[in-house]
Scaffold this motif. Structure first.
Motif, mmCIF file in Angstrom:
data_model
loop_
_atom_site.group_PDB
_atom_site.id
_atom_site.type_symbol
_atom_site.label_atom_id
_atom_site.label_comp_id
_atom_site.label_asym_id
_atom_site.label_seq_id
_atom_site.Cartn_x
_atom_site.Cartn_y
_atom_site.Cartn_z
ATOM 1 N N MET A 1 0.844 -1.205 0.000
ATOM 2 C CA MET A 1 0.000 0.000 0.000
ATOM 3 C C MET A 1 0.873 1.247 0.000
ATOM 4 N N SER A 2 0.530 2.213 -0.872
ATOM 5 C CA SER A 2 1.259 3.466 -0.932
ATOM 6 C C SER A 2 0.666 4.464 0.074
ATOM 7 N N PHE A 3 1.559 5.206 0.734
ATOM 8 C CA PHE A 3 1.114 6.166 1.739
ATOM 9 C C PHE A 3 1.329 7.616 1.288
ATOM 10 N N GLU A 4 1.584 7.825 -0.015
ATOM 11 C CA GLU A 4 1.840 9.171 -0.513
ATOM 12 C C GLU A 4 0.643 10.087 -0.311
ATOM 13 N N ALA A 5 -0.557 9.524 -0.278
ATOM 14 C CA ALA A 5 -1.760 10.351 -0.116
ATOM 15 C C ALA A 5 -1.786 11.066 1.227
ATOM 16 N N TRP A 6 -1.000 10.579 2.193
ATOM 17 C CA TRP A 6 -0.983 11.213 3.508
ATOM 18 C C TRP A 6 -0.097 12.462 3.544
ATOM 19 N N ILE A 7 0.820 12.592 2.584
ATOM 20 C CA ILE A 7 1.695 13.764 2.570
ATOM 21 C C ILE A 7 0.856 15.017 2.303
ATOM 22 N N GLY A 8 0.989 15.999 3.148
ATOM 23 C CA GLY A 8 0.199 17.222 3.051
ATOM 24 C C GLY A 8 -1.058 17.207 3.889
ATOM 25 N N ARG A 9 -1.405 16.062 4.468
ATOM 26 C CA ARG A 9 -2.605 15.987 5.304
ATOM 27 C C ARG A 9 -2.423 16.863 6.535
ATOM 28 N N GLU A 10 -3.454 17.602 6.924
ATOM 29 C CA GLU A 10 -3.363 18.540 8.032
ATOM 30 C C GLU A 10 -4.356 18.193 9.136
ATOM 31 N N GLN A 11 -3.985 18.624 10.323
ATOM 32 C CA GLN A 11 -4.839 18.466 11.501
ATOM 33 C C GLN A 11 -4.752 19.757 12.311
ATOM 34 N N ARG A 12 -5.897 20.249 12.763
ATOM 35 C CA ARG A 12 -5.926 21.494 13.544
ATOM 36 C C ARG A 12 -6.484 21.214 14.930
ATOM 37 N N ALA A 13 -5.940 21.928 15.915
ATOM 38 C CA ALA A 13 -6.393 21.745 17.295
ATOM 39 C C ALA A 13 -6.311 23.083 18.016
ATOM 40 N N SER A 14 -7.137 23.236 19.044
ATOM 41 C CA SER A 14 -7.116 24.445 19.861
ATOM 42 C C SER A 14 -7.068 24.054 21.332
#
Length: 286
Positions: A1-14
């Motif tokens: 399985m390729s994991f390139e799709a995760w590059i650039g994925r963002e997560q925001r928290a406060s």
């Protein structure tokens, strides 16, 4: 399985650095209440902590990963995770009471074969703002490894039976602090950072599953202690850039030597086991 799709994925928290959290952090490290109300560097490790419900935790205690869009980190088949290193730039101090915002982004993913099996390296970029001002930028490197064999030797190797003399050369460093991180300190740090990785509090799991010789001291806990050593010598909130890298596991209940000396680029820091084994390598520039 390729994991390139995760590059650039963002997560925001406060979050909010309220007085209660500040007091717990200071109490954990036996630090006085600051005046003015500016927290020591390292407090960002306890901000915007994971919010995964208990039902969503994996066997190791980390949030479980899958191939859905909601999974920030990729579902590597390698189950063992470690915080390998961080490169941190401090832009502004964080005051008690500040509203906190953090954006995390997967910057890169690299897989390779190592001597102990398959490895995956993930670089995560974190930008933390306090009161609308960028305070900390950090690139964190996570490493995923294959499961340990049930009969694998415990890590790190037990020190020599002759512990009467330490091989750590204190004369080579301008500032040295000795301490013994015990399970109470590890439990408090896990609570501060909402870190449920079982190697820090579940001794049977740490030894039987991940094959460590005892409870493992958190990498950012050792980094926080090194930042405090730097502050004791240079003044609070003086560090501009701080890097640390885990070299070998530190085990709870065993003495650590925290050390610092001037270098050509700034200051070199390190954490060493009593037998001289280097646990953490670090550096600070002002």
């Amino acid at each position: 399985m390729s994991f390139e799709a995760w590059i650039g994925r963002e997560q925001r928290a406060s979050d909010r650095l309220d007085e209660a959290l500040a007091a717990r952090w200071l109490a954990t490290f036996d630090l006085p209440i600051p005046d003015p109300a500016i927290m020591p560097q390292g407090i960002h490790f306890a901000l915007c902590t994971p919010k995964a419900p208990t039902s969503a935790l994996g066997e190791d205690g980390h949030p479980a990963r899958d191939d859905s869009d909601a999974s920030f980190l990729p579902p590597f088949p390698m189950p063992r995770r470690m915080w390998a290193s961080s490169a941190i730039t401090f832009h502004a101090p964080i005051a008690i009471g500040a509203a906190i915002e953090r954006t995390s982004r997967i910057a890169s993913i690299k897989e390779k074969d190592g001597s102990s099996g398959k490895l995956a390296f993930v670089n995560v970029e974190h930008e933390t703002s306090a009161g609308g001002t960028v305070s900390v930028r950090e690139t964190q490197t996570l490493v995923y490894r294959d499961a340990a064999a049930p009969d694998a030797p415990l890590s790190p190797a037990a020190p020599s039976a002759d512990t009467s003399q330490s091989t750590f050369g204190t004369s080579e460093w301008s500032a040295v602090r000795k301490l013994t991180p015990d399970p109470r300190l590890l439990m408090r740090y896990s609570a501060l950072t909402f870190n449920t990785h079982r190697i820090h509090y579940d001794a049977p799991y740490a030894s039987n599953v991940e094959r460590y010789r005892g409870l493992v001291v958190h990498g950012p806990l050792t980094a926080s202690l090194l930042l405090q050593l730097a502050a004791s010598q240079l003044g609070e909130n003086r560090a501009r850039h701080f890097e640390f890298r885990g070299m070998s596991p530190a085990i709870a209940g065993e003495e650590l030597h925290l050390a610092m000396r001037e270098s050509e680029e700034g200051y070199e820091l390190g954490a060493f086991a009593k037998d001289g084994r280097q646990v953490t390598k670090a550096s600070v520039t002002l």
